[in-house]
Write an enzyme that holds these catalytic residues in place. Structure first.
Site, PDB file in Angstrom:
ATOM      1  N   GLU B  49       0.841  -1.194   0.000  1.00  0.00           N
ATOM      2  CA  GLU B  49       0.000   0.000   0.000  1.00  0.00           C
ATOM      3  C   GLU B  49       0.868   1.232   0.000  1.00  0.00           C
ATOM      4  O   GLU B  49       1.760   1.381   0.842  1.00  0.00           O
ATOM      5  CB  GLU B  49      -0.836   0.026   1.269  1.00  0.00           C
ATOM      6  N   ASP B  60      -6.782   8.987   9.543  1.00  0.00           N
ATOM      7  CA  ASP B  60      -5.481   8.562  10.032  1.00  0.00           C
ATOM      8  C   ASP B  60      -5.121   9.127  11.394  1.00  0.00           C
ATOM      9  O   ASP B  60      -5.453  10.256  11.720  1.00  0.00           O
ATOM     10  CB  ASP B  60      -4.399   8.940   9.016  1.00  0.00           C
TER      11      ASP B  60
END
Lengths: 381, 284
Positions: B49, B60
């Site tokens: 990723e 996040d």
């Protein structure tokens, strides 16, 4: 998505529930102090040869319109069985409103605020803590409103079962833009009835400052179907026209996606959200509410901007002419009247005085002592 | 079958689970990212990723936020990343992990004036495929808004991966899964990236629910911090994503003498965990 869908379903249920409506109306009346007056500004009207009214959201409990939405959402959250509220705040007014309604209803309150904003709105930070709220400083990113929103969203997604995100403006993922607009529409509904009673006709123009867009949409929304009523939204022209010097989304921005909605944003060519500036923390935000974007593109609302200097000047003139000390945010709307006074001649105007200026006293004093330059914003709009 | 699909297929055939590490492009700079990608590839990562830095990464936690912040200080962008990675010939396909706005703006910028709006997205998909990208995960793109992206990406044989959360209802699940290709990314807990997750029984229930509706492999991520977390994840899923822990490991060692060796050693421990994971029961 699930929390948003749950919220939307609960909201729709409340919309159709008369006891919810009655409970909210009673609190708006007995606790917030509604309806707020529509005050005729006699001296200003004479100077501009117009008829100018101020919708007095500065007289709401907590000193700004934010509480209209905070109360509605807090009641909704309680209906949903949530025990905890999280909220973001820029200027602190929404944080104070959230802390206030949480104290009223016995809900836990956690407010996220960018450290830059905490420094310029110390009084509001103290008020929130006095009201029993936890104020969490946000040090990530640009340390202002958008970063506070990020942090609030992160908290919400991590604690979704017990927590309601009390979003402060007509932004973010659906159903927030609609829900906040609905709660703030009490402003316009009252103003419409009041102006008809006082003047036996509808206004020619409505003027309001636009940060996220809640006070302006709250005033404008009930008049949208009245085609002859013009609408002007005044954004933060800041201290210049370069990216990072202002928060005028319709001047320097373009469509993009932030915080779950598609709207006009101030961004760089890579799609990174740009820093913004305004002397007023409440207007200092890179995105405008999506309904504003729609109404802008439809030509229904004309957008303009007032610079920091123009807002400061408007604040002083309003204080000296009408004895009203407005918040710096609201002063942007007043500045629009003063920019080209002759253009308002003969018009019937309602300006939203979205908040009072107590929170801005230290900023005002600093700027006045500095002898702040009063540069025009260069608006041709 | 897509490159990502093949990667999972290979794991299945070899009786192991997929190791899916995450890195932020441009932290501290693109050359370091390229070197780190090669280390991950050589260590045996099955899919890698690659996070595209964004100014407002709401999904996040602090580690990846800080990582994106560092990368943005170096002015990294999706465009520069794709251009730079073109020369790398990795075995593992890349999964681009991005928020919608940077993707939207680049697609707009690359649109030819006399061609339909999609032309920019097509160019983006083409260049991504050439740069070794096998799929895209746009974290704030909902299935409701995804149709044109799916059409364009899939026409270039790029998989479109979507997130399933523990809060996703079984009613909504089929809608998300019908948009997924390559694999399904199940978030291991409510919240954002980085904070440690203790896997519970309910994760197995979520995986079962997913398997009731589709036959794609399921990888879990968010909060997989240690090789033990990875082992536990492998016991229930087809693959494990390790993000913040690897971002942090790279940040700690990059710039030091022989950082590549130190980094490779850390990665090795995670890879090892995916090899041994299948036979151990998790402590839910």
């Amino acid at each position: 998505m699930a929390p948003l869908q749950e919220l939307e379903a609960a909201y729709i249920r409340c919309c159709g529930d008369t006891t919810f409506r009655e409970e909210l109306d009673a609190l708006l009346r007995e606790y917030v102090g509604r309806p707020t007056p529509l005050t005729f500004a006699a001296r200003l009207s004479r100077e501009l040869a117009a008829r100018i009214y101020f919708k007095r959201e500065d007289l709401c409990h907590t000193g700004a319109h934010k509480i209209n939405n905070a109360l509605g959402q807090a009641l909704l959250a309680r209906r949903m069985g949530k025990r905890r509220i999280v909220a973001e705040t820029g200027a602190g007014q929404h944080g104070v409103a959230a802390a206030t309604v949480c104290a009223l209803l016995g809900l836990e309150c956690c407010v996220y605020m960018g450290v830059e904003d905490m420094a310029r709105q110390e009084l509001n930070v103290f008020r929130m803590r006095l009201l029993g709220a936890d104020v969490v400083p946000v040090r990530s990113g640009s340390r202002t409103l958008k970063d506070a929103i990020n942090e609030t969203m992160r908290d919400w997604v991590s604690n979704v079962e017990q927590t309601h995100y009390l979003l402060g403006s007509v932004l973010g993922p659906h159903p927030y833009p609609r829900m906040v607009r609905d709660f703030q529409s009490v402003i316009g509904r009252e103003a419409r009835a009041q102006i008809l009673e006082k003047e036996a006709r509808l206004p020619d123009v409505l003027i309001a400052c636009v940060g996220g867009g809640s006070n302006s949409l709250g005033l404008f929304y009930p008049f949208l179907g009245d085609d002859a009523v013009a609408m002007v939204g005044v954004e933060a022209g800041g201290r210049g026209s370069g990216l990072g010097e202002h928060a005028a989304r319709f001047r320097g921005g373009s469509p993009g996606v932030l915080h779950g909605c598609y709207t006009y944003l101030l961004q760089d060519t890579d799609g990174q959200i740009a820093p913004t500036h305004s002397i007023s923390a409440g207007l200092d935000y890179a995105a405008v509410g999506p309904e504003h974007a729609l109404l802008h593109d439809a030509g229904r609302i004309r957008f303009t901007a007032a610079s920091d200097g123009e807002a400061l000047r408007a604040c002083r003139i309003l204080a000296e002419t009408e004895g009203l000390i407005s918040a710096l945010e609201s002063a942007h709307a007043v500045a629009e009247l003063l920019k080209d006074p002759a253009s308002w001649r003969g018009r019937l105007i309602i300006v939203n005085l979205s908040g009072r200026g107590d929170k801005d006293m230290s900023t005002l004093r600093e700027e006045i002592e500095k002898g702040a330059p009063e540069r025009p914003s260069g608006d041709e709009g | 079958m897509s490159r990502i699909g093949e990667a999972f297929e290979r794991c299945r055939a070899e009786g192991r689970k997929a190791f899916i590490p995450f890195l932020a492009a441009g932290d501290p700079d693109l050359p370091a990212t390229a070197a780190a990608l090669q280390i991950l590839d050589r260590a045996g990562a099955d899919v890698i990723e690659l996070g595209i830095p964004f100014s407002d990464p709401i999904a996040d936690g602090p580690i990846i936020q800080a990582s994106y912040q560092r990368a943005l200080e170096g002015s990294v962008s999706l465009e520069k990343t794709l251009a730079y990675l073109g020369h790398l010939r990795l075995r593992a396909p890349l999964l681009l992990f991005t928020y919608l706005n940077p993707l939207l703006q680049l697609g707009r910028r690359w649109s030819e004036p006399d061609l339909p709006a999609e032309s920019g997205l097509h160019r983006l998909a083409r260049e991504a495929a050439q740069a070794g990208v096998g799929g895209v995960l746009v974290s704030d793109l909902t299935p409701e808004e995804a149709a044109r992206y799916r059409d364009v990406f899939q026409s270039h044989a790029l998989d479109t991966v979507f997130l399933v959360a523990p809060t996703t209802t079984e009613i909504r699940l089929p809608k998300i899964l019908s948009c997924c290709s390559g694999f399904v990314y199940l978030i291991a807990r409510t919240g954002v990236t980085g904070r440690q997750t203790v896997l519970t029984r309910s994760i197995e229930n979520h995986i079962d629910a997913i398997r009731r509706h589709c036959s794609l492999p399921v990888a879990i991520g968010f909060g997989m911090r240690t090789p033990d977390d990875v082992r536990r994840g492998c016991a229930v899923a087809d693959g494990v994503v390790v993000g913040s822990a690897i971002v942090e490991a790279l940040h700690r060692c990059v710039g030091r003498q022989n950082w590549e060796l130190e980094f490779a050693r850390t990665i090795g421990e995670f890879v090892e965990a995916t090899r041994n994971g299948g036979s151990r029961r998790h402590s839910g």
